[in-house]
Scaffold this motif. Structure first.
Motif, PDB file in Angstrom:
ATOM      1  N   ALA A   1     107.041  57.734 -78.894  1.00 18.20           N
ATOM      2  CA  ALA A   1     108.165  58.401 -78.229  1.00 18.20           C
ATOM      3  C   ALA A   1     108.954  57.418 -77.365  1.00 18.20           C
ATOM      4  N   THR A   2     108.248  56.549 -76.629  1.00 21.17           N
ATOM      5  CA  THR A   2     108.978  55.609 -75.774  1.00 21.17           C
ATOM      6  C   THR A   2     109.720  54.563 -76.592  1.00 21.17           C
ATOM      7  N   GLN A   3     109.221  54.260 -77.791  1.00 19.58           N
ATOM      8  CA  GLN A   3     109.968  53.345 -78.668  1.00 19.58           C
ATOM      9  C   GLN A   3     111.300  53.990 -79.052  1.00 19.58           C
ATOM     10  N   GLN A   4     111.283  55.269 -79.344  1.00 13.01           N
ATOM     11  CA  GLN A   4     112.517  55.980 -79.683  1.00 13.01           C
ATOM     12  C   GLN A   4     113.475  55.973 -78.496  1.00 13.01           C
ATOM     13  N   VAL A   5     112.935  56.159 -77.284  1.00 12.42           N
ATOM     14  CA  VAL A   5     113.755  56.082 -76.074  1.00 12.42           C
ATOM     15  C   VAL A   5     114.371  54.690 -75.965  1.00 12.42           C
ATOM     16  N   GLY A   6     113.574  53.666 -76.229  1.00 11.25           N
ATOM     17  CA  GLY A   6     114.071  52.294 -76.153  1.00 11.25           C
ATOM     18  C   GLY A   6     115.216  52.035 -77.112  1.00 11.25           C
ATOM     19  N   HIS A   7     115.104  52.556 -78.334  1.00 12.08           N
ATOM     20  CA  HIS A   7     116.188  52.391 -79.304  1.00 12.08           C
ATOM     21  C   HIS A   7     117.442  53.140 -78.862  1.00 12.08           C
ATOM     22  N   LEU A   8     117.266  54.334 -78.329  1.00 10.23           N
ATOM     23  CA  LEU A   8     118.405  55.111 -77.842  1.00 10.23           C
ATOM     24  C   LEU A   8     119.091  54.382 -76.687  1.00 10.23           C
ATOM     25  N   LYS A   9     118.300  53.889 -75.745  1.00  6.31           N
ATOM     26  CA  LYS A   9     118.865  53.139 -74.611  1.00  6.31           C
ATOM     27  C   LYS A   9     119.610  51.900 -75.103  1.00  6.31           C
ATOM     28  N   ALA A  10     119.017  51.184 -76.046  1.00  4.96           N
ATOM     29  CA  ALA A  10     119.645  49.958 -76.539  1.00  4.96           C
ATOM     30  C   ALA A  10     120.971  50.256 -77.225  1.00  4.96           C
ATOM     31  N   ARG A  11     120.995  51.302 -78.047  1.00  2.00           N
ATOM     32  CA  ARG A  11     122.232  51.660 -78.764  1.00  2.00           C
ATOM     33  C   ARG A  11     123.360  52.043 -77.793  1.00  2.00           C
ATOM     34  N   HIS A  12     122.981  52.585 -76.643  1.00  2.66           N
ATOM     35  CA  HIS A  12     123.985  53.037 -75.677  1.00  2.66           C
ATOM     36  C   HIS A  12     124.066  52.122 -74.464  1.00  2.66           C
TER      37      HIS A  12
ATOM     38  N   ALA B   1     105.008  49.351 -67.268  1.00  6.68           N
ATOM     39  CA  ALA B   1     105.336  47.930 -67.448  1.00  6.68           C
ATOM     40  C   ALA B   1     105.385  47.572 -68.933  1.00  6.68           C
ATOM     41  N   GLU B   2     104.454  48.101 -69.701  1.00  5.47           N
ATOM     42  CA  GLU B   2     104.433  47.838 -71.143  1.00  5.47           C
ATOM     43  C   GLU B   2     105.627  48.486 -71.826  1.00  5.47           C
ATOM     44  N   VAL B   3     105.975  49.691 -71.434  1.00  5.08           N
ATOM     45  CA  VAL B   3     107.134  50.378 -72.010  1.00  5.08           C
ATOM     46  C   VAL B   3     108.408  49.590 -71.718  1.00  5.08           C
ATOM     47  N   ILE B   4     108.570  49.140 -70.479  1.00 10.27           N
ATOM     48  CA  ILE B   4     109.762  48.371 -70.117  1.00 10.27           C
ATOM     49  C   ILE B   4     109.822  47.081 -70.936  1.00 10.27           C
ATOM     50  N   ARG B   5     108.690  46.431 -71.111  1.00 15.52           N
ATOM     51  CA  ARG B   5     108.641  45.216 -71.926  1.00 15.52           C
ATOM     52  C   ARG B   5     109.125  45.521 -73.348  1.00 15.52           C
ATOM     53  N   HIS B   6     108.673  46.638 -73.909  1.00 15.49           N
ATOM     54  CA  HIS B   6     109.119  47.046 -75.248  1.00 15.49           C
ATOM     55  C   HIS B   6     110.622  47.326 -75.254  1.00 15.49           C
ATOM     56  N   HIS B   7     111.111  48.024 -74.230  1.00 13.77           N
ATOM     57  CA  HIS B   7     112.531  48.365 -74.162  1.00 13.77           C
ATOM     58  C   HIS B   7     113.381  47.105 -74.048  1.00 13.77           C
ATOM     59  N   GLU B   8     112.903  46.132 -73.287  1.00 17.34           N
ATOM     60  CA  GLU B   8     113.646  44.874 -73.158  1.00 17.34           C
ATOM     61  C   GLU B   8     113.712  44.156 -74.513  1.00 17.34           C
ATOM     62  N   ARG B   9     112.605  44.150 -75.228  1.00 18.88           N
ATOM     63  CA  ARG B   9     112.579  43.510 -76.554  1.00 18.88           C
ATOM     64  C   ARG B   9     113.524  44.237 -77.516  1.00 18.88           C
ATOM     65  N   ILE B  10     113.490  45.559 -77.491  1.00 19.82           N
ATOM     66  CA  ILE B  10     114.370  46.344 -78.367  1.00 19.82           C
ATOM     67  C   ILE B  10     115.832  46.063 -78.025  1.00 19.82           C
ATOM     68  N   ALA B  11     116.165  46.015 -76.726  1.00 27.67           N
ATOM     69  CA  ALA B  11     117.539  45.735 -76.306  1.00 27.67           C
ATOM     70  C   ALA B  11     117.968  44.344 -76.760  1.00 27.67           C
ATOM     71  N   GLU B  12     117.088  43.382 -76.612  1.00 25.10           N
ATOM     72  CA  GLU B  12     117.395  42.013 -77.042  1.00 25.10           C
ATOM     73  C   GLU B  12     117.604  41.968 -78.557  1.00 25.10           C
ATOM     74  N   ASP B  13     116.740  42.633 -79.294  1.00 23.29           N
ATOM     75  CA  ASP B  13     116.870  42.670 -80.752  1.00 23.29           C
ATOM     76  C   ASP B  13     118.176  43.353 -81.162  1.00 23.29           C
TER      77      ASP B  13
END
Length: 119
Positions: free
Chosen positions: A44-55, A95-107
């Motif tokens: 679920a948090t990966q999906q949040v990360g992709h949504l945040k990155a797209r927007h 902290a792990e979720v934020i790390r994933h979100h940062e990676r998704i945003a960078e990608d």
């Protein structure tokens, strides 16, 4: 003479060994459930990360994190679990979720964001 296959219970009464095995089986089941629940949470948090990155939203949301920590501390208190432990656990996950979100945003910025089916 001991017939136990469980290390550390050698001279224990057979009834004690049986109870210990029963309790350990329960712990093993709980551990498996925790791992599966964490896997679902991270999906679920990966999906949040992709949504945040797209927007172009920031990977972290400090206000939400503070609300979640307060909520989890209350849940822990009600469950008779040490709230400080619960907070440490949630902080580790956040902290792990934020790390994933940062990676998704960078990608996403670099055009290397995986397709939704690959996540």
């Amino acid at each position: 003479m001991t017939t136990s296959n469980t290390p550390g219970t050698g001279d224990a009464d057979p009834a004690v060994r049986e109870e210990l095995a029963r309790l350990r089986d329960s712990i093993d089941n709980i551990d498996a459930a925790v791992v599966h629940m964490l896997a679902e949470r991270f999906k679920a948090t990966q999906q949040v990360g992709h949504l945040k990155a797209r927007h172009q939203l920031p990977p972290a949301d400090q206000a939400r994190e503070a609300r979640q920590i307060a909520r989890l501390r209350t849940l822990a208190e009600n469950a008779k679990l040490d709230p400080a432990f619960a907070e440490k656990f949630l902080n580790f996950i956040i902290a792990e979720v934020i790390r994933h979100h940062e990676r998704i945003a960078e990608d996403t910025v670099n055009g290397t964001e995986p397709t939704p089916s690959a996540t």
